[in-house]
Design a protein around this motif. Structure first.
Motif, PDB file in Angstrom:
ATOM      1  N   ASN A 308      35.393  40.727 -12.764  1.00  0.00           N
ATOM      2  CA  ASN A 308      36.596  41.226 -12.085  1.00  0.00           C
ATOM      3  C   ASN A 308      36.597  40.761 -10.630  1.00  0.00           C
ATOM      4  N   ASN A 310      39.275  39.015  -9.328  1.00  0.00           N
ATOM      5  CA  ASN A 310      40.646  38.776  -8.894  1.00  0.00           C
ATOM      6  C   ASN A 310      41.393  40.113  -8.826  1.00  0.00           C
ATOM      7  N   ALA A 311      42.101  40.347  -7.712  1.00  0.00           N
ATOM      8  CA  ALA A 311      42.951  41.543  -7.580  1.00  0.00           C
ATOM      9  C   ALA A 311      44.329  41.238  -8.162  1.00  0.00           C
ATOM     10  N   PRO A 312      45.049  42.287  -8.600  1.00  0.00           N
ATOM     11  CA  PRO A 312      46.425  42.054  -9.056  1.00  0.00           C
ATOM     12  C   PRO A 312      47.269  41.472  -7.935  1.00  0.00           C
ATOM     13  N   ASP A 340      47.250  39.757 -13.068  1.00  0.00           N
ATOM     14  CA  ASP A 340      45.831  39.668 -12.692  1.00  0.00           C
ATOM     15  C   ASP A 340      45.223  38.508 -13.477  1.00  0.00           C
ATOM     16  N   ASP A 342      42.225  37.850 -14.127  1.00  0.00           N
ATOM     17  CA  ASP A 342      41.058  38.178 -14.935  1.00  0.00           C
ATOM     18  C   ASP A 342      41.474  38.453 -16.369  1.00  0.00           C
ATOM     19  N   GLY A 347      41.971  42.351 -16.367  1.00  0.00           N
ATOM     20  CA  GLY A 347      43.295  41.820 -16.073  1.00  0.00           C
ATOM     21  C   GLY A 347      44.408  42.780 -16.441  1.00  0.00           C
ATOM     22  N   VAL A 349      46.850  45.694 -15.698  1.00  0.00           N
ATOM     23  CA  VAL A 349      47.376  46.204 -14.427  1.00  0.00           C
ATOM     24  C   VAL A 349      48.024  47.583 -14.639  1.00  0.00           C
TER      25      VAL A 349
END
Length: 352
Positions: A308, A310-312, A340, A342, A347, A349
């Motif tokens: 994880n 990557n942020a949204p 996202d 991921d 991923g 959201v």
């Protein structure tokens, strides 16, 4: 007379005849000087004298096959008179000589790809005897069944041929015990040392000992991803192996040096990014030093496990909405979206 006749043996020669009587008749015998025989005078009951040949020394047919000796009969007259006879003595053969090989040890080299029927060596032996005593036949002595299956010796000529294919990786040399037997049963032995020469008939073999897959995308550079064994059973340059990776991959090879045995380690050479590539297909190629070279390959698939990292991200950084003041409660004013990069739960959201 056979050459095995023992000294002391006697052979009757008969007697010479003389028409005179008394002292003028035959009184003795003399034999030409030689190294083997003497003559002795014997007397019959009637007073007549005869000769016996006596063997004094062992005969050797291989030194002298026959002797011609002069036998002289002497009377007792004055002056004495004599008569002669020639003794022709043929020495017959006894099997007193074993076969003798031209060499005690033969050393030959044979490529492992030599076809069955190939000549390995020609051994030869001679025998100083005569007739059947000198007739030599060849054969193998006591050897393991595995060796007897590989080779054949010609009984009459002594030619050794290959019966089955060779394999340097299985057996690198053979020691053959060869017999030469004469017609009288005497046996002699020699050794034939066969060196098997290596041929580049084996490609390197790659075995995957361990493989980490999937690999988390945040593992540090230098992490061991796979361990492989590369082996080439050939010898010398035919078994010297070099390895390389083909294709663009974030991995590199660390291999042990030299020899036909290598432990190859695949280590991470740069950071992984699942969002850029979810897996990597690798081809490890191992080549030996033969001419021509032989090559072995192994395909490796390394999957990248999501982290994880990557942020949204909203589709817009700011949404502007105009709403009448009398809009009913429950009216949808705007829909915002975020994604996202991921995977799976990383991923997924949620909004608030």
């Amino acid at each position: 007379i056979n050459e095995f006749t023992s000294p002391g043996a006697r052979f009757h020669l008969g007697m010479a005849e003389d028409a005179d009587v008394g002292s003028n008749s035959v009184q003795g015998y003399e034999l030409e000087a030689n190294g083997y025989f003497a003559v002795e005078v014997k007397e019959n009951q009637d007073g007549s004298k005869f000769a016996e040949l006596v063997l004094r020394q062992v005969l050797d047919r291989e030194r002298e096959q026959s002797l011609r000796l002069m036998l002289t009969a002497l009377d007792g007259g004055d002056p004495p008179r004599s008569g002669t006879a020639q003794l022709w003595i043929n020495v017959t053969d006894a099997n007193d000589n074993p076969p003798v090989f031209a060499q005690d040890r033969y050393r030959v080299s044979l490529r492992e790809d030599a076809p069955p029927g190939s000549t390995v060596a020609n051994v030869s032996a001679s025998d100083a005897d005569a007739g059947t005593n000198a007739h030599i036949t060849y054969g193998f002595g006591k050897m393991p069944a595995k060796v007897l299956q590989k080779f054949l010796v010609d009984k009459e000529r002594g030619t050794i041929t290959l019966q089955e294919p060779l394999d340097f990786e299985d057996t690198r040399s053979f020691s053959l015990a060869v017999e030469a037997r004469d017609g009288g049963g005497l046996v002699e032995h020699c050794k034939v040392e066969v060196e098997v020469l290596d041929v580049n008939d084996n490609a390197p073999e790659i075995t995957i000992l361990s493989l980490s897959s999937p690999v988390a995308e945040d593992v540090p550079i230098g992490t061991v991803v796979a361990l492989l064994n590369v082996n080439d059973p050939d010898s010398g340059e035919n078994g010297q192996v070099t390895c390389e990776l083909s294709g663009e991959a974030p991995l590199t090879i660390v291999a042990s040096s030299g020899g036909s045995y290598k432990v190859v380690t695949l280590v991470l050479a740069k950071s992984l990014d699942r969002e850029e590539a979810a897996f990597h297909e690798l081809v490890l190629r191992a080549s030996d030093g033969g001419d021509p070279a032989r090559t072995g390959t192994a395909r490796i698939r390394v999957a990248v496990m999501d982290v994880n990292d990557n942020a949204p991200v909203f589709s817009q950084a700011e949404y502007t909405v105009h709403v009448p003041e009398d809009v009913p409660v429950g009216t949808v004013l705007v829909t915002v979206t975020a994604t996202d990069a991921d995977a799976e739960l990383n991923g997924h959201v949620k909004y608030s």
